[in-house]
Design a protein around this motif. Structure first.
Motif, PDB file in Angstrom:
ATOM      1  N   ARG A 231       0.793  -1.147  -0.008  1.00 45.38           N
ATOM      2  CA  ARG A 231      -0.016   0.043  -0.005  1.00 45.38           C
ATOM      3  C   ARG A 231       1.068   1.144   0.119  1.00 45.38           C
ATOM      4  O   ARG A 231       1.882   1.328   0.496  1.00 45.38           O
ATOM      5  N   LEU A 235      -2.634   6.070   2.110  1.00 44.36           N
ATOM      6  CA  LEU A 235      -3.789   5.209   2.352  1.00 44.36           C
ATOM      7  C   LEU A 235      -3.726   4.407   3.443  1.00 44.36           C
ATOM      8  O   LEU A 235      -2.533   3.681   3.511  1.00 44.36           O
ATOM      9  N   VAL A 247      -9.960   5.349   8.762  1.00 49.32           N
ATOM     10  CA  VAL A 247      -9.157   4.825   7.634  1.00 49.32           C
ATOM     11  C   VAL A 247      -8.919   6.356   6.901  1.00 49.32           C
ATOM     12  O   VAL A 247      -9.838   7.363   7.263  1.00 49.32           O
ATOM     13  N   THR A 248      -7.672   6.437   6.290  1.00 55.52           N
ATOM     14  CA  THR A 248      -7.438   7.789   5.511  1.00 55.52           C
ATOM     15  C   THR A 248      -7.185   7.384   4.029  1.00 55.52           C
ATOM     16  O   THR A 248      -6.554   6.426   3.771  1.00 55.52           O
ATOM     17  N   THR A 249      -7.454   8.357   3.208  1.00 57.66           N
ATOM     18  CA  THR A 249      -7.075   8.380   1.538  1.00 57.66           C
ATOM     19  C   THR A 249      -6.760   9.450   1.293  1.00 57.66           C
ATOM     20  O   THR A 249      -7.260  10.044   0.072  1.00 57.66           O
ATOM     21  N   ASP A 250      -5.574  10.126   1.815  1.00 58.36           N
ATOM     22  CA  ASP A 250      -5.219  11.461   1.354  1.00 58.36           C
ATOM     23  C   ASP A 250      -4.092  11.215   0.004  1.00 58.36           C
ATOM     24  O   ASP A 250      -2.932  11.650   0.101  1.00 58.36           O
ATOM     25  N   MET A 251      -4.552  10.808  -0.864  1.00 55.24           N
ATOM     26  CA  MET A 251      -3.728  10.406  -2.027  1.00 55.24           C
ATOM     27  C   MET A 251      -3.229  11.783  -2.867  1.00 55.24           C
ATOM     28  O   MET A 251      -2.349  11.769  -3.522  1.00 55.24           O
ATOM     29  N   GLN A 307      -8.784  13.631   4.285  1.00 55.89           N
ATOM     30  CA  GLN A 307      -9.911  12.442   3.861  1.00 55.89           C
ATOM     31  C   GLN A 307      -9.785  11.535   4.943  1.00 55.89           C
ATOM     32  O   GLN A 307      -8.548  10.807   5.068  1.00 55.89           O
TER      33      GLN A 307
END
Length: 407
Positions: A231, A235, A247-251, A307
């Motif tokens: 991963r 993320l 969960v974090t999704t700071d892409m 996020q």
């Protein structure tokens, strides 16, 4: 008027993909007539212990069946020649048939595509099976994980790089039901233009393969897809001081920078695309998340504008204010109190909550009368089937090996 008002569906399906398909159609206003077989009902009741419930318990359990709500139910023994003839008559009055039996089973009963379209050439006949109506695996039995395994999806599930993991939910079943509903409506549109229906072949394995659409489109050489469990640092699943997860999704770069600033590690912002630093970054962030409770982190990340989301349990999700506000969690009136269910995932205009699922065979007489059967004929068909008020017992019907397309 609902979007699918006037669409009439004869539903032979029993397992999750087919009933999910017709549930989508029913929630949009289609008239779905569910054909229930006493042997299948008896088997299901025994497997889940419903045969030990009293009458009130059976009614309550049936009302809980979300995928049966808003559908009519007729109960017939498909091994009975008179029942088969009644169903052939009924098939002349519908736009769609949905079935999920092993390939060839309904054909052997005179209820296959060729037989039913002789009197109804515009009929759309949708078949859901594990591997489809053609190909070397046409007759292969199996459930959801088999479709995920054949399509490559199972090789991508789980965090352990050394072993795949089952996803914990029926991914192939739901994907297949959704695709089947789309394909059915597309075929109905074409049939209304041409006057000719078709046999819609929906395979669980086919529908599972496209769950990997992002990998197929991004990697011309599938051998170069990153291994399972690999991963990005931007993320993550993080356990907090109280044991709860988020969960974090700071892409996107701007979100990644805001996240690094919020975590007190602004120097990590420039390392986003450096694979050699990802393990170090994840280890550092894991240690930081472990210093505060989840509620504290949720408030902190909200203020930072990153996020994120709590990892809700199913109980949490059914109480999620956002889902409640959008009508994705609804309460239906039922005996002994309201029943909580999921609302329709797609809504076209206002949604009127349907009635809970009714007991097997509730509409047998009503439906069969529409094709001209007399009271005497209907009584003969339903005698001993237990169709009117309760789940049938194992000895209440003729035996017939109808087979499974996945088992």
């Amino acid at each position: 008027m609902s979007a699918l008002s006037g669409l009439r569906v004869l539903d032979f399906s029993r397992l999750l993909p087919g009933p999910y398909c017709t549930w989508l159609l029913a929630d949009q206003g289609a008239e779905v007539i569910r054909v229930e077989h006493p042997r299948e009902l008896a088997k299901q009741a025994k497997v889940f212990g419903w045969d030990r419930l009293d009458d009130a318990g059976r009614v309550r359990q049936r009302a809980q069946d979300m995928l049966a709500r808003g559908k009519k139910s007729i109960c017939l023994d498909l091994g009975d020649a008179d029942a088969q003839e009644a169903l052939r008559c009924l098939a002349t009055t519908v736009d769609v048939v949905v079935e999920d039996y092993r390939p060839g089973v309904l054909e052997g009963l005179g209820l296959g595509y060729q037989a039913l379209t002789q009197a109804n050439p515009a009929l759309v006949y949708t078949s859901l099976t594990l591997c489809g109506q053609t190909g070397p695996l046409r007759d292969k039995p199996g459930h959801d994980p088999v479709a995920l395994a054949l399509s490559g999806v199972l090789s991508r599930t789980g965090e352990d790089p050394d072993a795949p993991g089952l996803p914990g939910f029926a991914a192939a079943d739901i994907a297949t039901g959704s695709h089947a509903a789309f394909a059915t409506l597309a075929a109905v549109m074409q049939a209304r233009s041409t006057g000719h229906g078709q046999h819609v072949d929906v395979s669980m394995t086919d529908c599972s393969l496209v769950l990997l659409a992002n990998l197929i489109s991004r990697y011309p050489d599938p051998d170069k897809v990153p291994p399972r469990g690999t991963r990005r640092a931007d993320l993550g699943l993080w356990q907090c001081a109280d044991g709860a997860w988020l969960v974090t999704t700071d892409m996107e770069p701007r979100y990644w920078r805001a996240f690094c600033d919020a975590m007190g590690r602004p120097e990590f912002a420039e390392l986003q695309m450096d694979p050699s630093r990802r393990d170090m970054i994840r280890t550092e962030f894991a240690a930081i998340f472990a210093t505060r409770t989840r509620s504290e982190w949720l408030a902190h990340l909200e203020a930072a504008g990153t996020q994120f989301a709590p990892v809700n349990s199913l109980t949490d999700a059914l109480k999620e204010p956002h889902l409640l506000e959008r009508g994705m969690v609804i309460a239906l009136d039922a005996p002994d109190g309201p029943i909580m269910q999921a609302g329709p995932p797609v809504r076209l205009g206002a949604f009127t909550p349907p009635e809970p699922a009714v007991m097997p065979g509730t509409h047998t007489a009503e439906v069969l009368q529409t094709v001209g059967l007399s009271h005497t004929e209907i009584t003969k068909l339903t005698s001993g089937v237990g169709a009117n008020d309760r789940t049938v017992n194992a000895g209440d019907h003729k035996t017939l090996d109808l087979g499974r397309n996945y088992k």
